[in-house]
Motif scaffolding. Structure first.
Motif, PDB file in Angstrom:
ATOM      1  N   UNK A 132       5.542   3.578  -6.175  1.00  0.00           N
ATOM      2  CA  UNK A 132       5.519   4.980  -5.612  1.00  0.00           C
ATOM      3  C   UNK A 132       6.677   5.693  -6.096  1.00  0.00           C
ATOM      4  N   UNK A 133       7.486   5.234  -7.376  1.00  0.00           N
ATOM      5  CA  UNK A 133       8.601   6.097  -7.553  1.00  0.00           C
ATOM      6  C   UNK A 133       9.808   6.052  -7.155  1.00  0.00           C
ATOM      7  N   UNK A 134       9.943   5.174  -5.768  1.00  0.00           N
ATOM      8  CA  UNK A 134      11.263   5.084  -4.853  1.00  0.00           C
ATOM      9  C   UNK A 134      12.372   4.873  -5.622  1.00  0.00           C
ATOM     10  N   UNK A 178       2.372  11.152  -3.174  1.00  0.00           N
ATOM     11  CA  UNK A 178       1.178  11.527  -2.347  1.00  0.00           C
ATOM     12  C   UNK A 178      -0.205  11.073  -2.661  1.00  0.00           C
ATOM     13  N   UNK A 179      -0.378  11.278  -3.978  1.00  0.00           N
ATOM     14  CA  UNK A 179      -1.762  10.753  -4.576  1.00  0.00           C
ATOM     15  C   UNK A 179      -1.800   9.115  -4.069  1.00  0.00           C
ATOM     16  N   UNK A 180      -0.585   8.366  -4.334  1.00  0.00           N
ATOM     17  CA  UNK A 180      -0.780   6.935  -4.348  1.00  0.00           C
ATOM     18  C   UNK A 180      -1.134   6.589  -2.991  1.00  0.00           C
ATOM     19  N   UNK A 181      -0.422   7.341  -2.011  1.00  0.00           N
ATOM     20  CA  UNK A 181      -0.596   6.831  -0.475  1.00  0.00           C
ATOM     21  C   UNK A 181      -1.852   7.124  -0.293  1.00  0.00           C
ATOM     22  N   UNK A 182      -2.620   8.419  -0.683  1.00  0.00           N
ATOM     23  CA  UNK A 182      -3.898   8.620  -0.189  1.00  0.00           C
ATOM     24  C   UNK A 182      -5.093   7.773  -0.886  1.00  0.00           C
ATOM     25  N   UNK A 183      -4.652   7.427  -2.123  1.00  0.00           N
ATOM     26  CA  UNK A 183      -5.661   6.595  -2.754  1.00  0.00           C
ATOM     27  C   UNK A 183      -5.605   5.287  -1.943  1.00  0.00           C
ATOM     28  N   UNK A 184      -4.526   4.621  -1.253  1.00  0.00           N
ATOM     29  CA  UNK A 184      -4.498   3.447  -0.603  1.00  0.00           C
ATOM     30  C   UNK A 184      -4.927   3.530   0.672  1.00  0.00           C
ATOM     31  N   UNK A 223       0.518  -1.084   0.024  1.00  0.00           N
ATOM     32  CA  UNK A 223      -0.026  -0.158  -0.116  1.00  0.00           C
ATOM     33  C   UNK A 223       0.788   1.294   0.117  1.00  0.00           C
ATOM     34  N   UNK A 224       2.008   1.340   0.653  1.00  0.00           N
ATOM     35  CA  UNK A 224       3.051   2.178   0.608  1.00  0.00           C
ATOM     36  C   UNK A 224       3.824   2.554  -0.941  1.00  0.00           C
ATOM     37  N   UNK A 225       3.508   1.372  -1.599  1.00  0.00           N
ATOM     38  CA  UNK A 225       3.848   1.639  -2.996  1.00  0.00           C
ATOM     39  C   UNK A 225       5.110   0.800  -3.344  1.00  0.00           C
ATOM     40  N   UNK A 226       5.386  -0.111  -2.578  1.00  0.00           N
ATOM     41  CA  UNK A 226       6.891  -0.882  -2.890  1.00  0.00           C
ATOM     42  C   UNK A 226       6.431  -2.030  -3.265  1.00  0.00           C
ATOM     43  N   UNK A 227       7.458  -2.651  -4.166  1.00  0.00           N
ATOM     44  CA  UNK A 227       7.496  -4.183  -4.681  1.00  0.00           C
ATOM     45  C   UNK A 227       8.512  -5.062  -3.939  1.00  0.00           C
ATOM     46  N   UNK A 228       7.904  -6.064  -3.280  1.00  0.00           N
ATOM     47  CA  UNK A 228       8.530  -6.971  -2.410  1.00  0.00           C
ATOM     48  C   UNK A 228       8.471  -8.275  -2.917  1.00  0.00           C
ATOM     49  N   UNK A 229       9.658  -9.133  -3.045  1.00  0.00           N
ATOM     50  CA  UNK A 229       9.461 -10.620  -3.447  1.00  0.00           C
ATOM     51  C   UNK A 229       8.592 -11.173  -2.323  1.00  0.00           C
ATOM     52  N   UNK A 230       8.345 -12.596  -2.434  1.00  0.00           N
ATOM     53  CA  UNK A 230       7.745 -13.424  -1.496  1.00  0.00           C
ATOM     54  C   UNK A 230       8.957 -13.613  -0.388  1.00  0.00           C
ATOM     55  N   UNK A 244       6.531  14.311   2.689  1.00  0.00           N
ATOM     56  CA  UNK A 244       5.385  13.854   3.173  1.00  0.00           C
ATOM     57  C   UNK A 244       6.045  12.450   3.842  1.00  0.00           C
ATOM     58  N   UNK A 245       5.057  12.239   4.884  1.00  0.00           N
ATOM     59  CA  UNK A 245       5.296  10.815   5.505  1.00  0.00           C
ATOM     60  C   UNK A 245       4.083  10.223   6.220  1.00  0.00           C
ATOM     61  N   UNK A 246       4.265   8.743   6.226  1.00  0.00           N
ATOM     62  CA  UNK A 246       3.054   7.922   6.807  1.00  0.00           C
ATOM     63  C   UNK A 246       3.558   8.008   8.376  1.00  0.00           C
ATOM     64  N   UNK A 247       2.829   8.276   9.250  1.00  0.00           N
ATOM     65  CA  UNK A 247       3.219   8.193  10.712  1.00  0.00           C
ATOM     66  C   UNK A 247       3.569   6.695  11.238  1.00  0.00           C
ATOM     67  N   UNK A 248       4.526   6.686  12.269  1.00  0.00           N
ATOM     68  CA  UNK A 248       4.666   5.454  12.847  1.00  0.00           C
ATOM     69  C   UNK A 248       3.561   4.501  13.514  1.00  0.00           C
ATOM     70  N   UNK A 249       2.534   5.379  13.855  1.00  0.00           N
ATOM     71  CA  UNK A 249       1.299   4.579  14.457  1.00  0.00           C
ATOM     72  C   UNK A 249       0.557   3.816  13.271  1.00  0.00           C
TER      73      UNK A 249
END
Length: 346
Positions: free
Chosen positions: A225-227, A310-316, A46-53, A328-333
């Motif tokens: 997310x373009x990271x 930012x738009x991706x994070x809000x859409x998710x 949801x943060x926009x990262x791709x991770x392998x299994x 911009x940041x997504x808070x720790x909680x």
């Protein structure tokens, strides 16, 4: 002359600059220790990262039985010269909660060696459990070194205790020119009678030899997310500890800290370690409060287009806050104990 390392991944060219005279180049990775890796993978997607299994060791405990996951499970969100690690402690009763696509790495070794492997994995698991006892969040900070043997010698000469340079080997990703990836690393030992080997107060801190561009280029480096890179880690300490911790990292990194307002920065090659107090954290990341001190409270990734991120994070459906400097940041909680900050790439 400043050496330039060039690597080509797909249709993108990556340029890495290594400043002569330093055995510490950049941030290699941070480790986000979580209670439930399936939940954490869902969050990171949801943060926009791709991770392998995720991968996890497995052992056959009884003849004819199916392999059982145990120890530690982990996965990475990869960039050309750094990555984000998600890791968890896998207890026997939790193994069934791993994602169904988890890769089980069966331990196969001579009978006289297998108990030692199991013991070492058990020690890793105990360290993860101790981290989770403190809080769920970032507990691993590893710096990338183009000259890790020289870094080890420098630390020893400065009186810093560490476990020496260790080597592990793991299967390289499909598409790499080599079949086995060699990882050389060292971990710094804390001080005091209660310190666990390979850990300091804020977690596991150390050095890893620079990532192999060919091996890393075979991994999935494109993220929705373009990271592009891991560019900053924030360490929060008490006012009373600030000077001691600053001097400790000046010794670790062989660099002086730069003061900017209430914060201190250790400038690396395209990245930085940010050192703040509790009050400084409230200014840098509004609303954030450390669970304990000292603590690695968050990290920053550079992205191609901050507005799109930012738009991706809000859409998710993620809560998004803004720093005084416009990041911009997504808070720790929301992000399982670690503030995840996004910054436009330079």
């Amino acid at each position: 002359m400043t050496p330039l390392n060039v690597s080509l991944t797909g249709d993108r060219l990556f340029l890495t600059v290594t400043v002569m005279g330093h055995d510490t180049a950049r941030i290699h990775h941070v480790g986000h220790i979580v209670e439930n890796i399936a939940q954490a993978i869902s969050l990171y997607e949801r943060l926009g990262f791709v991770l392998p299994p995720p991968s996890c060791p497995a052992i056959v405990r009884r003849e004819g039985a199916a392999p059982e996951a145990f120890g530690a499970a982990n996965t990475h969100a990869d960039f050309p010269s750094s990555f984000l690690e998600l890791a968890t402690w896998v207890k026997e009763e939790d193994a069934e909660n791993l994602p169904p696509d988890t890769h089980l790495a069966l331990l196969e070794a001579p009978a006289e060696v297998l108990p030692l492997l199991v013991e070492r994995i058990g020690a890793t698991s105990a360290n993860l459990a101790a981290c989770l006892d403190r809080f769920q969040g970032v507990h691993i900070l590893m710096f990338s070194s183009p000259a890790i043997d020289e870094a080890a010698e420098r630390l020893t000469a400065a009186g810093v205790r560490h476990g020496g340079v260790n080597t592990v080997r793991r299967a390289a990703p499909e598409g790499a020119k080599v079949s086995v990836e060699k990882v050389r690393y060292l971990e710094i030992d804390g001080e005091g009678p209660d310190a666990r080997p390979g850990t300091v107060e804020e977690g596991r801190v150390g050095f890893v030899a620079d990532l192999d561009p060919d091996v890393q280029g075979a991994r999935r480096l494109e993220h929705p997310n373009g990271a592009l890179d891991l560019v900053e880690v924030t360490l929060c300490v008490t006012e009373a500890e600030l000077v001691v911790v600053r001097r400790r990292y000046e010794t670790y990194l062989g660099r002086s800290a730069r003061q900017e307002g209430p914060a201190y920065f250790f400038d690396l090659d395209g990245a930085a370690l940010k050192l703040v107090t509790n009050s400084g954290l409230a200014t840098a990341l509004p609303g954030e409060r450390p669970p304990v001190l000292p603590a690695l409270v968050g990290y920053t990734v550079a992205v191609r287009d901050l507005a799109l991120t930012r738009d991706l994070l809000r859409r998710n459906g993620l809560l998004v806050r803004e720093t005084p400097s416009g990041e911009v940041f997504v808070p720790a909680d929301v992000a399982l104990g670690a503030a995840v900050v996004f910054r436009p790439a330079a």
